[in-house]
Design a protein around this motif. Structure first.
Motif, mmCIF file in Angstrom:
data_model
loop_
_atom_site.group_PDB
_atom_site.id
_atom_site.type_symbol
_atom_site.label_atom_id
_atom_site.label_comp_id
_atom_site.label_asym_id
_atom_site.label_seq_id
_atom_site.Cartn_x
_atom_site.Cartn_y
_atom_site.Cartn_z
ATOM 1 N N LEU A 163 0.832 -1.214 0.000
ATOM 2 C CA LEU A 163 0.000 0.000 0.000
ATOM 3 C C LEU A 163 0.866 1.263 0.000
ATOM 4 C CD1 LEU A 163 -2.682 -1.182 2.574
ATOM 5 C CD2 LEU A 163 -2.966 -0.922 0.110
ATOM 6 N N TYR A 205 -16.707 -3.923 4.000
ATOM 7 C CA TYR A 205 -17.515 -3.237 2.985
ATOM 8 C C TYR A 205 -18.929 -3.092 3.513
ATOM 9 C CZ TYR A 205 -13.496 -5.063 0.469
ATOM 10 O OH TYR A 205 -12.222 -5.374 0.102
ATOM 11 N N ARG A 252 -17.377 -2.086 -7.592
ATOM 12 C CA ARG A 252 -17.864 -2.865 -6.454
ATOM 13 C C ARG A 252 -17.887 -2.072 -5.147
ATOM 14 N NH1 ARG A 252 -17.638 -8.519 -7.343
ATOM 15 N NH2 ARG A 252 -18.645 -8.611 -5.315
ATOM 16 N N ILE A 253 -17.072 -1.029 -5.042
ATOM 17 C CA ILE A 253 -17.014 -0.265 -3.792
ATOM 18 C C ILE A 253 -17.638 1.123 -3.984
ATOM 19 C CG2 ILE A 253 -15.530 0.593 -1.952
ATOM 20 C CD1 ILE A 253 -15.209 -2.371 -2.225
ATOM 21 N N GLU A 294 -8.151 0.371 0.214
ATOM 22 C CA GLU A 294 -6.921 -0.368 0.489
ATOM 23 C C GLU A 294 -7.244 -1.838 0.744
ATOM 24 O OE1 GLU A 294 -5.051 1.783 3.648
ATOM 25 O OE2 GLU A 294 -4.271 3.277 2.263
ATOM 26 N N ALA A 295 -8.325 -2.060 1.486
ATOM 27 C CA ALA A 295 -8.718 -3.438 1.748
ATOM 28 C C ALA A 295 -9.033 -4.144 0.436
ATOM 29 C CB ALA A 295 -9.927 -3.471 2.669
ATOM 30 N N ALA A 296 -9.745 -3.429 -0.455
ATOM 31 C CA ALA A 296 -10.114 -4.027 -1.735
ATOM 32 C C ALA A 296 -8.872 -4.303 -2.559
ATOM 33 C CB ALA A 296 -11.054 -3.105 -2.490
ATOM 34 N N GLU A 297 -7.900 -3.397 -2.460
ATOM 35 C CA GLU A 297 -6.678 -3.569 -3.226
ATOM 36 C C GLU A 297 -5.931 -4.817 -2.749
ATOM 37 O OE1 GLU A 297 -3.277 -0.411 -4.411
ATOM 38 O OE2 GLU A 297 -5.274 0.325 -3.987
ATOM 39 N N VAL A 298 -5.879 -4.967 -1.442
ATOM 40 C CA VAL A 298 -5.224 -6.158 -0.900
ATOM 41 C C VAL A 298 -6.035 -7.403 -1.269
ATOM 42 C CG1 VAL A 298 -4.517 -7.316 1.210
ATOM 43 C CG2 VAL A 298 -4.170 -4.868 0.969
ATOM 44 N N ASP A 299 -7.360 -7.245 -1.300
ATOM 45 C CA ASP A 299 -8.231 -8.372 -1.664
ATOM 46 C C ASP A 299 -8.071 -8.760 -3.128
ATOM 47 O OD1 ASP A 299 -9.462 -9.308 0.553
ATOM 48 O OD2 ASP A 299 -11.277 -8.099 0.356
ATOM 49 N N GLY A 300 -7.438 -7.873 -3.908
ATOM 50 C CA GLY A 300 -7.188 -8.238 -5.295
ATOM 51 C C GLY A 300 -8.008 -7.470 -6.314
ATOM 52 N N ALA A 301 -8.595 -6.332 -5.908
ATOM 53 C CA ALA A 301 -9.454 -5.600 -6.825
ATOM 54 C C ALA A 301 -8.639 -4.610 -7.643
ATOM 55 C CB ALA A 301 -10.530 -4.861 -6.053
ATOM 56 N N SER A 302 -8.888 -4.578 -8.963
ATOM 57 C CA SER A 302 -8.276 -3.556 -9.800
ATOM 58 C C SER A 302 -9.003 -2.238 -9.548
ATOM 59 C CB SER A 302 -8.410 -3.945 -11.270
ATOM 60 O OG SER A 302 -9.778 -4.024 -11.584
ATOM 61 N N PHE A 324 -7.328 -4.564 8.950
ATOM 62 C CA PHE A 324 -7.102 -3.142 9.204
ATOM 63 C C PHE A 324 -7.562 -2.758 10.608
ATOM 64 C CE2 PHE A 324 -6.994 -3.571 4.723
ATOM 65 C CZ PHE A 324 -6.171 -2.557 4.252
ATOM 66 N N LEU A 334 -21.574 2.376 -2.818
ATOM 67 C CA LEU A 334 -21.592 3.278 -1.663
ATOM 68 C C LEU A 334 -22.078 4.675 -2.043
ATOM 69 C CD1 LEU A 334 -18.377 2.168 0.198
ATOM 70 C CD2 LEU A 334 -20.745 1.746 0.811
ATOM 71 N N ASP A 379 -9.679 3.417 3.624
ATOM 72 C CA ASP A 379 -9.166 2.068 3.870
ATOM 73 C C ASP A 379 -10.020 0.985 3.217
ATOM 74 O OD1 ASP A 379 -11.271 2.185 5.569
ATOM 75 O OD2 ASP A 379 -10.106 2.078 7.421
ATOM 76 N N LEU A 380 -11.257 1.336 2.813
ATOM 77 C CA LEU A 380 -12.039 0.357 2.052
ATOM 78 C C LEU A 380 -11.345 0.048 0.738
ATOM 79 C CD1 LEU A 380 -15.785 1.325 2.436
ATOM 80 C CD2 LEU A 380 -14.437 -0.332 3.700
ATOM 81 N N LEU A 416 -12.947 -12.175 -6.716
ATOM 82 C CA LEU A 416 -12.035 -11.437 -7.583
ATOM 83 C C LEU A 416 -10.956 -12.345 -8.147
ATOM 84 C CD1 LEU A 416 -11.587 -8.170 -5.540
ATOM 85 C CD2 LEU A 416 -13.064 -8.569 -7.502
ATOM 86 N N ARG A 417 -10.636 -13.397 -7.428
ATOM 87 C CA ARG A 417 -9.617 -14.325 -7.933
ATOM 88 C C ARG A 417 -10.258 -15.474 -8.686
ATOM 89 N NH1 ARG A 417 -7.109 -11.622 -3.979
ATOM 90 N NH2 ARG A 417 -4.865 -11.375 -4.212
ATOM 91 N N ARG A 473 -2.480 -6.395 -4.938
ATOM 92 C CA ARG A 473 -3.297 -7.546 -5.319
ATOM 93 C C ARG A 473 -2.455 -8.711 -5.838
ATOM 94 N NH1 ARG A 473 -4.655 -3.656 -9.043
ATOM 95 N NH2 ARG A 473 -3.889 -4.005 -11.156
ATOM 96 N N ARG A 532 -8.981 -16.371 2.155
ATOM 97 C CA ARG A 532 -8.135 -16.208 0.970
ATOM 98 C C ARG A 532 -6.878 -17.061 1.035
ATOM 99 N NH1 ARG A 532 -6.571 -10.614 0.561
ATOM 100 N NH2 ARG A 532 -4.827 -11.681 -0.417
#
Lengths: 387, 720
Positions: free
Chosen positions: A86, A121, B632-633, B617-625, A115, B637, B614-615, A136-137, A107, A184
């Protein structure tokens, strides 16, 4: 490094494909076989002119639970975000199993992160929150369901799967945030002060669950906190940071018993270790208003460290001063004294009467003196029993 | 006897001194100087005092019709003859029959003053159309259309390019000479109704279309283009009126001649004639003096003054004997021209001709309608615009239905009432509460409830010339069955509804997507000059929308607009924005998008900033482009904040009258009109069909009511 990285990436892709095609028995299993090690090499990071991480080298062994601890602003969270991808580093490398992760976006790093705010979400149900990363995967739906059910069971969330995050309690949200990582099955778990928003009782409970989780999953976890109790209780190894510099890393008790410098010494343990300036005088160390018998070959000017637990209020002793505050914990308590050498904290027995304003004496309980260089940067001597 | 006559004389002079004649006019400049000088002469000659009042033209007519019946108006006023019938009906003018000497004026100018066999007023000056020749290119005036075509052939030169002829061909006023020249009658002799579908009409349209097709006449000519073409020598001939002389450069040598005669029919091309007359008020207390003043203004010295400094074309024949007039090639030429002109009919029927004819004319010139079919098109539009009065409906069934509906509503409320509880117990401070609420309640009642009920009631009536008659649901059935025209015609409710829905959908989609895109760009806290951008992007919203609309209208102008300027600079063909549905619609949409995106941007920006970082960032770590994060976010929202704005935006856009009215004005042929602007036209531009327009308004209300109910159902669970 890049030469090494390529076959590793290929392997990982292969591994993923194999995993997707795996039999239900394999995929539904509880074990997480992929345990990875992490190596940080010369990590530097600044925000503008403000250096936050000043060159950190750190190895994390596979399956280890490493806790990064330090006061606010010491760079521990930044370092965690660097590992997650990040934050971009100014210099240095993040290597996982020998593969250079530094240029990869989060990703593609195959890490999971919990966090501080949980970052659930809000528009998705618990189930959707858990499944998001898998969708997503492009994991097959049947496997998503199986993994979500498994994680929910592990975290006791099965009855909450259809709720939205705002209908959950703090502890439940925390568990969803962990579940999101667990499903995951990443190579590395990252935790950013995950318990700081919980009340004390829940924190103790969740601490236990985290420890259990680590045992159960056996994966590599990196955990950031400013709470030394979490650090001491959870970690297989603790890394103490101050002002962007790694001070010491090692098993919790080693850090407690053999702190590498006065910062580590005072940061771990509560109340903090007492520090006095002192000078060798024959067999004794002499400071302002006290003289103490001590072993060790250290000579000259030193910082002398005494843990409050190693001191006792007694009828006689080398330290004397006026009691300024008292903390009674029932069975025993701590007295906070004003001495000629500076403030001093000492344990006392519950049966001993100690009151504010009283003049008391304090004596060490055996061979307990830590010696540090005069600037505090280096430990010179630890009590023999603790080496 | 002597004593009596002295007394009478005294009384008369006393009366004169006490009450000067009042003369109202709307002249400016040289024309005003002329009338002032004429009145001075009159006073010098007769001793009668005259009080002059110059009234702004826009307010003149309504001021006359309201002031004269209350004896607050003038004794004499000057007005164009087109309004004579209306003045006659409202009894504000006195006849001049018997007093006016027909032989002194150009015949057609006197004809123009006739209403139902009586003459009103005295003709002063005239306006009509003539052929302006560039004498270097066309030395001899063509007398027949065959001659004319030869001259056009000779003078047209596509390489320059030079056109043989230029005039605003899309304007029916300029096309009328051809209609009459090809023998068509605009009105049926027996019924007086307008007629369009005639062979003469078709021939006239075919002739003009031929001129355009053979390149003699440029396309889409405006008045400004005519002027520049003629002055640059790129138009050999021009059809225009006396006002055109003021626009011609000194260097251009020109002549004014009557329009030629149609070879085929032997009839001249007869333009409309407008006559300005001195009219005597029906309520004057000094009819003799008033008639004398009006007549004086139309003859002799007054005429001479009107020629100079007035520069008007006089109606008096004797004026053309003056050396000054004979030496003036412009004014003298118009005598012959006027002799052939047809006075513009002052009938109500004439007012109904313009819109259908404009439609037919533009259709033919743009090649969308064959000349033979255009008459039918105009006829259909005429019939649609001048609906037959629906039959009176019996009032009793409607009254019963109303009572039953009200009683049913009351019963329904009663069955849904809350638990029985004494009113005083439920509302212990009712009196004070009512006192607080009453100002707002009165306001709502007066400003909303009354107009609402009034509007709904009006929809059940037919209006014709001040009289309302109850027609029941006839307005609604006519609208919904699109009586008188096909469903696919622009006048049809369903066509307009479809356009309105398309208009709303396209606009709101663009507003939201552009607004959201900009909000995402502006959200970046590291963006430099963020505040400046934000202010600049909100500016379109802050400017009153009619100003923006007029600016865009100017930019879309075919010839002088910035947008076509840009297209030409890029080497692209300029677009004639308002002649096709697609481009006119696009022009409206562009303007309204310019106006509409800032609101959506502000709403989106506020909503975006409330999404925790941070939503992502969480999505990015989760693998979202980035795109997945947006889909999706961000979007889910944003939905709660954006949806009410979208619904509101839909209602606003659905009723966005200003943009449609000011930018495309419904062009082409009313196709881009939306429901509100269509309702406006029925009320104020098509024979004052207030009831029909009110029925439109009621239907709009129900469409929007349905839409809000639907969206509430869609968003209901979410909001809860």
């Amino acid at each position: 490094m890049t030469v090494l990285a390529t076959p590793s990436a290929v392997n990982r892709g292969l591994e993923r494909r194999v995993r997707r095609k795996g039999t239900p028995a394999e995929t539904g299993s509880c074990t997480l076989p992929r345990v990875s090690g992490l190596r940080l090499v010369g990590i530097k990071k600044s925000y503008g002119d403000n250096p936050v991480v000043k060159g950190v080298d750190l190895d994390v062994a596979p399956g280890e639970f490493l806790v990064m601890v330090g006061p606010s602003g010491c760079g521990k969270t930044t370092l965690l975000r660097v590992i997650a991808g990040l934050e971009q580093v100014d210099a240095g490398q993040v290597l996982m199993d020998g593969q250079d992760l530094t240029p990869l976006p989060p990703r593609d790093r195959d890490v999971g992160m919990v966090f501080q705010s949980y970052a659930l979400y809000p528009h998705m149900s618990v189930k959707q929150n858990l499944a998001f990363g898998l969708e997503l995967r492009q994991v097959p739906p049947a496997e998503i369901d199986a993994r979500v059910a498994e994680a929910a069971k592990m975290l006791e969330l099965s009855h909450l799967l259809d709720r939205k995050p705002k209908a959950l309690s703090g502890g439940q949200r925390q568990r969803v945030a962990m579940g999101r990582v667990i499903v995951r099955r990443p190579r590395l778990f990252l935790f950013d002060e995950p318990l700081s928003n919980l009340d004390t009782a829940l924190r103790v409970q969740m601490r236990g669950e985290l420890a259990r989780l680590h045992r159960q999953l056996g994966v590599t976890m990196i955990y950031v906190t400013h709470d030394q109790v979490e650090a001491m209780t959870l970690a297989t190894r603790v890394a103490v940071f101050n002002k962007g510099v790694l001070q010491q890393v090692g098993p919790p008790l080693e850090l407690y018993h053999r702190p590498a410098n006065t910062f580590v010494a005072t940061f771990l343990g509560s109340p903090s270790m007492n520090l006095f300036e002192a000078r060798r005088d024959g067999s004794r160390f002499v400071g302002q208003g006290f003289a103490l018998e001590a072993r060790g070959e250290v000579t000259g000017e030193v910082k002398l460290g005494l843990r409050p637990q190693d001191l006792s209020v007694a009828a006689d002793g080398p330290f004397s001063g006026e009691v300024e505050a008292v903390e009674r914990l029932g069975f025993d308590g701590y007295a906070f004294l004003k001495t000629a050498a500076g403030p001093l904290a000492a344990r006392f027995d519950g049966s001993v009467p100690v009151d504010v304003g009283q003049q008391v004496k304090v004596k060490p309980l055996g061979d307990v003196v830590h010696l540090f260089s005069a600037d505090g940067a280096k430990a010179l001597w630890h009590p023999e029993a603790r080496r | 006897m002597t004593r009596l006559s002295v007394l009478a004389l005294l009384m008369a002079t006393d009366g004169l001194a006490a009450e000067p004649l009042k003369l109202w006019h709307a002249y400016r400049g040289g024309e005003e100087q002329a009338i002032e000088a004429a009145v001075k002469r009159y006073t010098d000659k007769t001793g009668v005092q005259v009080e002059l009042l110059s009234v702004p033209y826009d307010a003149f007519s309504s001021k006359l019709t309201s002031a004269i019946p209350h004896d607050a108006g003038p004794d004499v006023f000057i007005f164009a003859h087109e309004r004579l019938r209306q003045f006659h009906r409202l009894k504000v003018i006195a006849p001049s029959t018997g007093r006016l000497d027909r032989s002194k004026y150009i015949k057609s100018t006197v004809d123009a003053l006739e209403v139902d066999g009586e003459l009103y007023g005295y003709p002063l000056s005239l306006k009509t159309l003539a052929l302006f020749l560039n004498t270097e290119l066309v030395p001899d005036a063509p007398t027949t259309t065959d001659d004319w075509l030869k001259a056009l052939e000779r003078t047209t030169d596509p390489s320059k390019p030079r056109f043989g002829l230029a005039y605003a061909a899309g304007d029916f006023y300029l096309h009328a000479p051809f209609v009459f020249g090809f023998g068509a009658k605009l009105f049926d002799d027996t019924t007086g109704r307008a007629t369009f579908d005639t062979p003469g009409m078709a021939k006239s349209l075919a002739f003009v279309k031929g001129l355009q097709d053979r390149g003699f006449l440029p396309q889409e000519v405006s008045g400004a283009l005519v002027k520049s073409l003629f002055n640059e020598g790129r138009a050999a001939m021009v059809i225009s009126g006396p006002w055109f002389t003021g626009e011609i450069d000194q260097a251009v040598k020109y002549r004014i001649v009557p329009l030629p005669t149609v070879t085929e029919t032997g009839l001249p091309l007869m333009p409309f004639l407008g006559v300005e007359a001195a009219l005597v008020s029906a309520r004057t207390r000094q009819p003799e003096q008033a008639q004398a003043l009006a007549e004086f203004l139309s003859l002799g010295e007054a005429t001479a003054l009107r020629v100079n400094p007035g520069r008007q074309i006089p109606a008096e024949l004797a004026a053309y004997e003056l050396t000054e007039v004979q030496q003036d090639p412009v004014i003298s030429a118009f005598k012959d021209v006027a002799a052939r002109a047809v006075p513009t009919p002052n009938t109500l029927e004439m007012a109904k001709v313009w819109e259908p004819m404009k439609l037919a004319l533009r259709g033919v010139l743009q090649g969308e309608v064959a000349p033979e079919a255009a008459g039918q098109l105009a006829e259909r539009r005429y019939r649609a615009l001048n609906r037959d009065r629906p039959p009176d409906a019996p009032k009793l069934p409607y009254a019963i239905a109303l009572v039953v509906a009200l009683a049913g509503f009351a019963f329904w409320r009663w069955t849904k009432r809350g638990p029985a509880q004494a009113f005083a117990r439920r509302y212990p401070e009712a009196a004070r509460g009512l006192a607080w609420v009453s100002p707002a309640a009165v306001g709502i009642f007066v400003l909303i409830v009354i107009p609402f009920v009034w509007g709904i009631s009006l929809a059940f009536f037919h209006h014709d010339a001040g009289e309302y008659s109850f027609v029941g649901l006839a307005n609604f059935t006519d609208i919904l069955t699109s009586k008188g025209y096909r469903v696919t015609e622009p006048l049809s409710f369903w066509f307009t509804l479809a356009v309105t829905i398309a208009w709303t959908f396209v606009n709101v989609t663009l507003h939201v997507s552009i607004g959201l895109a900009l909000a995402i760009l502006l959200k970046d806290p590291l963006l430099k000059l963020r505040g400046v951008y934000r202010v600049l992007l909100i500016v379109p919203w802050a400017v009153p929308n009619y100003i923006t609309a007029l600016m865009w209208k100017g930019m879309f102008h075919r010839q002088f607009g910035a947008i076509n300027g840009l297209l030409s600079a890029l080497g692209l063909e300029p677009v004639s924005w308002f002649t096709q549905f697609s481009t006119a619609f696009a022009a409206n949409v562009i303007t309204n998008t310019w106006l509409g995106f800032p609101f959506m941007m502000v709403v989106s920006l506020g909503a975006l900033q409330s999404i925790p970082q941070d939503l992502y960032e969480a999505a990015e770590v989760d693998g979202a482009s980035k795109w997945t994060q947006f889909r999706r976010i961000t979007l889910p929202l944003l939905k709660p904040a954006l949806l009410p704005s979208v619904i509101l935006g839909c209602v606003w856009t659905f009723n966005m009258f200003n943009i449609i009215y000011l930018v495309s004005g419904g062009e082409p042929g009313g196709a881009t009109d939306i429901l509100v602007s269509e309702a406006y036209r029925w009320a104020f531009q098509r024979n004052e069909q207030y009831g029909f327009a009110a029925a439109y308004a009621v239907l709009i209300f129900f469409v929007l009511l349905g839409w809000t109910r639907l969206t509430r159902r869609l968003t209901g669970p979410e909001a809860a």
